[in-house]
Write a protein that holds these residues in place. Structure first.
Motif, PDB file in Angstrom:
ATOM      1  N   ASP A   1       2.140  29.310   1.621  1.00 58.01           N
ATOM      2  CA  ASP A   1       3.294  28.929   2.449  1.00 58.01           C
ATOM      3  C   ASP A   1       3.517  27.423   2.455  1.00 58.01           C
ATOM      4  O   ASP A   1       4.641  26.949   2.527  1.00 58.01           O
ATOM      5  CB  ASP A   1       3.093  29.419   3.883  1.00 58.01           C
ATOM      6  N   LEU A   2       2.429  26.662   2.388  1.00 56.59           N
ATOM      7  CA  LEU A   2       2.576  25.204   2.464  1.00 56.59           C
ATOM      8  C   LEU A   2       3.196  24.629   1.196  1.00 56.59           C
ATOM      9  O   LEU A   2       3.971  23.684   1.241  1.00 56.59           O
ATOM     10  CB  LEU A   2       1.208  24.555   2.685  1.00 56.59           C
ATOM     11  N   ALA A   3       2.823  25.191   0.044  1.00 55.04           N
ATOM     12  CA  ALA A   3       3.293  24.614  -1.213  1.00 55.04           C
ATOM     13  C   ALA A   3       4.645  25.162  -1.633  1.00 55.04           C
ATOM     14  O   ALA A   3       5.319  24.564  -2.463  1.00 55.04           O
ATOM     15  CB  ALA A   3       2.260  24.876  -2.308  1.00 55.04           C
ATOM     16  N   CYS A   4       5.059  26.288  -1.051  1.00 50.15           N
ATOM     17  CA  CYS A   4       6.307  26.942  -1.481  1.00 50.15           C
ATOM     18  C   CYS A   4       7.514  26.118  -1.051  1.00 50.15           C
ATOM     19  O   CYS A   4       7.596  25.640   0.066  1.00 50.15           O
ATOM     20  CB  CYS A   4       6.388  28.334  -0.879  1.00 50.15           C
ATOM     21  N   GLU A   5       8.473  25.953  -1.974  1.00 49.58           N
ATOM     22  CA  GLU A   5       9.690  25.198  -1.665  1.00 49.58           C
ATOM     23  C   GLU A   5      10.882  26.122  -1.490  1.00 49.58           C
ATOM     24  O   GLU A   5      12.021  25.664  -1.444  1.00 49.58           O
ATOM     25  CB  GLU A   5       9.970  24.171  -2.767  1.00 49.58           C
ATOM     26  N   ALA A   6      10.655  27.417  -1.469  1.00 48.51           N
ATOM     27  CA  ALA A   6      11.701  28.411  -1.221  1.00 48.51           C
ATOM     28  C   ALA A   6      12.884  28.272  -2.160  1.00 48.51           C
ATOM     29  O   ALA A   6      13.998  28.012  -1.736  1.00 48.51           O
ATOM     30  CB  ALA A   6      12.163  28.352   0.239  1.00 48.51           C
TER      31      ALA A   6
ATOM     32  N   VAL B   1       6.027  30.831   7.810  1.00 43.13           N
ATOM     33  CA  VAL B   1       5.010  31.773   7.369  1.00 43.13           C
ATOM     34  C   VAL B   1       5.677  32.917   6.620  1.00 43.13           C
ATOM     35  O   VAL B   1       6.601  33.548   7.119  1.00 43.13           O
ATOM     36  CB  VAL B   1       4.251  32.351   8.582  1.00 43.13           C
ATOM     37  N   GLU B   2       5.225  33.141   5.424  1.00 40.47           N
ATOM     38  CA  GLU B   2       5.664  34.282   4.615  1.00 40.47           C
ATOM     39  C   GLU B   2       7.174  34.401   4.506  1.00 40.47           C
ATOM     40  O   GLU B   2       7.733  35.481   4.602  1.00 40.47           O
ATOM     41  CB  GLU B   2       5.058  35.573   5.166  1.00 40.47           C
ATOM     42  N   ARG B   3       7.845  33.271   4.336  1.00 42.67           N
ATOM     43  CA  ARG B   3       9.285  33.346   4.083  1.00 42.67           C
ATOM     44  C   ARG B   3       9.499  33.994   2.718  1.00 42.67           C
ATOM     45  O   ARG B   3      10.360  34.831   2.537  1.00 42.67           O
ATOM     46  CB  ARG B   3       9.903  31.947   4.105  1.00 42.67           C
ATOM     47  N   VAL B   4       8.701  33.559   1.757  1.00 41.59           N
ATOM     48  CA  VAL B   4       8.679  34.228   0.466  1.00 41.59           C
ATOM     49  C   VAL B   4       7.333  34.943   0.386  1.00 41.59           C
ATOM     50  O   VAL B   4       6.295  34.329   0.582  1.00 41.59           O
ATOM     51  CB  VAL B   4       8.810  33.228  -0.696  1.00 41.59           C
ATOM     52  N   LYS B   5       7.373  36.228   0.108  1.00 44.67           N
ATOM     53  CA  LYS B   5       6.132  37.001   0.248  1.00 44.67           C
ATOM     54  C   LYS B   5       6.007  38.008  -0.891  1.00 44.67           C
ATOM     55  O   LYS B   5       6.992  38.599  -1.329  1.00 44.67           O
ATOM     56  CB  LYS B   5       6.168  37.741   1.577  1.00 44.67           C
ATOM     57  N   VAL B   6       4.773  38.180  -1.365  1.00 43.47           N
ATOM     58  CA  VAL B   6       4.501  39.200  -2.379  1.00 43.47           C
ATOM     59  C   VAL B   6       4.001  40.443  -1.660  1.00 43.47           C
ATOM     60  O   VAL B   6       3.097  40.361  -0.814  1.00 43.47           O
ATOM     61  CB  VAL B   6       3.427  38.716  -3.371  1.00 43.47           C
ATOM     62  N   ASP B   7       4.587  41.581  -1.992  1.00 50.17           N
ATOM     63  CA  ASP B   7       4.099  42.836  -1.440  1.00 50.17           C
ATOM     64  C   ASP B   7       2.893  43.290  -2.263  1.00 50.17           C
ATOM     65  O   ASP B   7       3.039  43.647  -3.435  1.00 50.17           O
ATOM     66  CB  ASP B   7       5.224  43.881  -1.505  1.00 50.17           C
ATOM     67  N   PRO B   8       1.684  43.277  -1.678  1.00 51.75           N
ATOM     68  CA  PRO B   8       0.498  43.606  -2.468  1.00 51.75           C
ATOM     69  C   PRO B   8       0.511  45.040  -3.004  1.00 51.75           C
ATOM     70  O   PRO B   8      -0.118  45.329  -4.025  1.00 51.75           O
ATOM     71  CB  PRO B   8      -0.668  43.399  -1.488  1.00 51.75           C
ATOM     72  N   GLN B   9       1.259  45.910  -2.331  1.00 49.20           N
ATOM     73  CA  GLN B   9       1.348  47.290  -2.818  1.00 49.20           C
ATOM     74  C   GLN B   9       2.111  47.363  -4.141  1.00 49.20           C
ATOM     75  O   GLN B   9       1.774  48.135  -5.024  1.00 49.20           O
ATOM     76  CB  GLN B   9       2.065  48.179  -1.789  1.00 49.20           C
ATOM     77  N   LYS B  10       3.151  46.538  -4.252  1.00 54.72           N
ATOM     78  CA  LYS B  10       4.009  46.611  -5.446  1.00 54.72           C
ATOM     79  C   LYS B  10       3.515  45.712  -6.580  1.00 54.72           C
ATOM     80  O   LYS B  10       3.842  45.947  -7.734  1.00 54.72           O
ATOM     81  CB  LYS B  10       5.438  46.190  -5.070  1.00 54.72           C
ATOM     82  N   CYS B  11       2.769  44.664  -6.250  1.00 54.02           N
ATOM     83  CA  CYS B  11       2.363  43.684  -7.264  1.00 54.02           C
ATOM     84  C   CYS B  11       1.420  44.320  -8.276  1.00 54.02           C
ATOM     85  O   CYS B  11       0.472  45.003  -7.905  1.00 54.02           O
ATOM     86  CB  CYS B  11       1.678  42.498  -6.589  1.00 54.02           C
ATOM     87  N   VAL B  12       1.728  44.095  -9.568  1.00 57.70           N
ATOM     88  CA  VAL B  12       0.854  44.633 -10.608  1.00 57.70           C
ATOM     89  C   VAL B  12       0.094  43.503 -11.315  1.00 57.70           C
ATOM     90  O   VAL B  12      -0.475  43.703 -12.372  1.00 57.70           O
ATOM     91  CB  VAL B  12       1.663  45.442 -11.638  1.00 57.70           C
ATOM     92  N   ALA B  13       0.110  42.327 -10.719  1.00 60.94           N
ATOM     93  CA  ALA B  13      -0.612  41.167 -11.265  1.00 60.94           C
ATOM     94  C   ALA B  13      -0.238  40.883 -12.713  1.00 60.94           C
ATOM     95  O   ALA B  13      -1.088  40.698 -13.566  1.00 60.94           O
ATOM     96  CB  ALA B  13      -2.123  41.356 -11.119  1.00 60.94           C
TER      97      ALA B  13
END
Lengths: 542, 128
Positions: free
Chosen positions: A504-509, A463-475
């Motif tokens: 999380d399921l589709a991410c290959e890290a 879960v959330e090994r690779v994660k986007v911080d919604p505060q920092k994301c500018v889309a």
């Protein structure tokens, strides 16, 4: 308070004899955060693992560094020990002191070993736990295609207890399957009947896929069937659209009745009312298309049949005979024994139609002589091409094709039947030039892969090994465009702001997004900037 | 970090190649420090520049062969980043060749050692 790091050192049963382990222990004890250091050898065997486990428990170690061999071989072994001890498997680093230190350098390498352990400790101090979670998945599978491989896969998936939908472009199942392959032992009509009688298999024909979205375990597929559009959900997709063949012929020869395809020759061989048997037959092989595994199989089969049934003179003009599939070398030997002539030429022979006969001019490179031959029938060379819908389907699925237009890159790192998007698989002809035994292997491996993924209804993933911080994301959509596995999508969060979210399921890290993100909004646990820089900064400190 | 070579190695290609070099007992200079990354595409400019800031003699980024990246495009993206880094080094009048991208397959230990020797040669030529 600093977390307690335990360092375990192993000398691989004494193979690392250019390291002074006492000196290493003395230096490593001084490192910040290291509370215990143990020398156990060999660490990866049962006894070593037991010692490691009890040490972690007794000394309340929270994170672990193992200085031993390469993580490529033993990472999973030690991670299991951590998990047995109740620690998170990601709170762990390895210092490769065997393959990348002791074995590649002559003389004393104690200094380098200390530094490698230092690098691992500095990384480990920053590591954060990654949780695992069960994600529920849809247990239905969509098989696109209606040929032999699609039917076979649908039947096997159904037997494995997974509901399957068979989607075919044509109105009838099982057409076009016997074109080039010799389906010995398989009765395609019986298989079609079996599919029709199977409660677990639904048949949509004629129908086509017009849009897909979603990820493994939850694909949304829009299907057009007889003028209306329906929307379905599937856990996995199997593409088995097959191939088509094209005659490699000059346009002026195309209308000639004496130039036929392999299929036509098959029909002639089976025709009891055929009045005139051709006395001389020529085959063309491997000039226009080097990927000639299936055409070779068909040529050898048909040449033998013509020789045996009609007693014709058979000449095969070829650049090479590719004998890399099952039975084919024996077939080649049989054909030679029966008197089929193989004439090897570097360049494509000249073919001309003359008085209802076909004149062939070639230069045999073994005899070194020009050969002029007049045939009653010429079987033209067939080139394999991807099926018509391949291009459209690949853009719908957002999946790459190789240089010849088939699915599945010639990328050696990819598992042959799995695409770069998790949950989408390929079988048989749509991924190239495959003979029957290879198709059957494909079917089995796809069925097993899908069974492993979907049978329990849950997939265990990080879960959330690779994660986007919604505060920092500018889309800015950079990550969405570059993700090689299509694992990122735009979602609306509270407050109406749109941000990227990683599935999380589709991410290959792989961390490509973490490196590309201009806002540095993506963190990749285990390979965060801090963790990589901590290693860089430790280098050469001593 | 005087005169260390930092090598960012992709765990699908260069890292196993380095392991294989160890198994074959090939030799390369002792100042090489390997950092394992999940894909060459994870290597960012800051990682390379930080290594130079800390005094590394050279930085190598090692990924899969072109067209055979485990994650499709990771190696090509990083190649561009390394090229940009070359320019940055030249701008401050350092030898741009001291940061380089190498492509190799996991079964190419000799190529790995060749790459390390190549970068060592470049360090000597640049007079460090």
């Amino acid at each position: 308070m600093e977390t307690k790091i335990g360092v375990f050192i192993c000398n691989c049963s004494g193979t690392l004899n250019n390291i002074d382990f006492d000196a290493v222990v003395k230096k490593v004890v001084e490192l910040p955060g290291v509370t215990s250091i143990k020398f156990i050898s060999p660490l990866c065997l049962e006894e070593g693992k037991k010692k490691m486990l009890s040490c972690i428990r007794e000394e309340n170690i929270e994170k672990v560094v193992v200085a031993a061999c390469s993580p490529e071989f033993k990472e999973h072994v030690f991670r299991e020990v951590l998990e047995n001890a109740g620690l998170n498997g990601h709170l762990f680093s390895m210092a490769n002191i065997k393959e990348q230190c002791s074995w590649v350098h002559e003389g004393d390498v104690t200094g380098k070993v200390v530094e490698l352990i230092k690098m691992a400790v500095s990384r480990t101090r920053l590591l954060q736990p990654v949780k695992m979670n069960n994600f529920s998945v849809n247990r239905e599978v969509l098989v696109v295609g209606g040929g032999f491989e699609a039917i076979n896969a649908a039947l096997q998936l159904s037997r494995a207890g997974l509901r399957t939908t068979l989607l075919e472009r044509e109105a009838v199942l099982g057409t076009g399957t016997t074109e080039l392959e010799n389906l010995c032992g398989f009765d395609i009509n019986a298989m079609v009947m079996e599919v029709k009688g199977d409660e677990n298999i639904e048949i949509l024909a004629p129908a086509e896929v017009i849009e897909t979205s979603g990820k493994i375990g939850d694909f949304n597929v829009r299907i057009r069937k007889g003028g209306e559009e329906i929307s379905r959900k599937y856990g996995a997709l199997v593409i088995a659209t097959g191939y088509q063949t094209k005659l490699a012929l000059e346009s002026k020869l195309k209308s000639d009745v004496n130039i036929v395809s392999q299929e036509k020759l098959c029909h002639m061989l089976e025709d009891p009312e055929l009045r005139i048997r051709p006395r001389t037959i020529g085959f063309m092989l491997d000039f226009a298309d080097e990927n000639s595994r299936l055409p070779t199989l068909a040529t050898l089969n048909n040449a033998l049949a013509a020789k045996r049934k009609w007693g014709s003179e058979v000449y095969v003009f070829c650049k090479n005979v590719k004998v890399d599939s099952e039975r084919i070398e024996r077939l080649y030997q049989e054909a030679r024994d029966c008197g089929v002539m193989f004439l090897k030429s570097d360049v494509s022979p000249k073919v001309a139609a003359e008085n209802g006969k076909i004149k062939i001019e070639a230069k045999d490179i073994f005899l070194g002589e020009d050969i002029n031959l007049t045939c009653d029938v010429l079987v033209a060379e067939e080139c394999l091409l991807p099926a018509e819908e391949t291009e459209a389907l690949s853009s719908i699925l957002n999946i790459r094709r190789d240089s010849r237009g088939f699915y599945q890159d010639e990328n050696v790192h990819l598992y042959p039947v799995a695409s770069e998007k998790k949950g989408i698989f390929f079988i048989g002809g749509c991924r190239g030039n495959l003979d029957l035994s290879r198709v059957l292997t494909d079917v089995s491996s796809v069925v097993v892969s899908i069974y492993k993924l979907l049978s329990s209804g849950n997939i265990l993933a990080e879960v959330e090994r690779v994660k986007v911080d919604p505060q920092k994301c500018v889309a800015c959509l950079t990550c969405i465009r570059i993700c090689p596995h299509n694992a990122i999508q735009l979602v609306r969060v509270d407050g109406g702001k749109e941000v990227a979210e990683i599935c999380d399921l589709a991410c290959e890290a792989c961390g490509i997004c973490a490196a590309m993100c201009p806002a540095k909004a993506i963190t990749f646990q285990g390979y965060r900037d801090e963790e990589i820089l901590a290693q860089v900064e430790t280098i050469g400190e001593s | 970090m005087n005169n260390c070579i930092v090598a960012f190695c992709c765990e699908h290609s260069a890292y196993p190649a380095a392991d294989l070099a160890g198994k074959l007992k090939l030799h390369y200079p002792e100042n090489l420090r390997i950092i394992r990354v999940p894909c060459a595409g994870r290597v960012d400019l800051i990682h390379i520049l930080k290594a130079f800031e800390k005094g590394a003699a050279a930085v190598m980024v090692m990924g899969c062969e072109g067209g055979a990246c485990h994650h499709m495009t990771g190696n090509t993206r990083t190649k561009e980043r390394v090229k940009y880094c070359n320019l940055l080094l030249r701008e401050i009048e350092a030898d741009g060749r001291l940061v380089a991208m190498f492509n190799l397959s996991p079964n190419a230990p000799h190529k790995f050692v060749g790459a390390v020797n190549e970068i060592t040669k470049r360090i000597k030529e640049s007079g460090r």
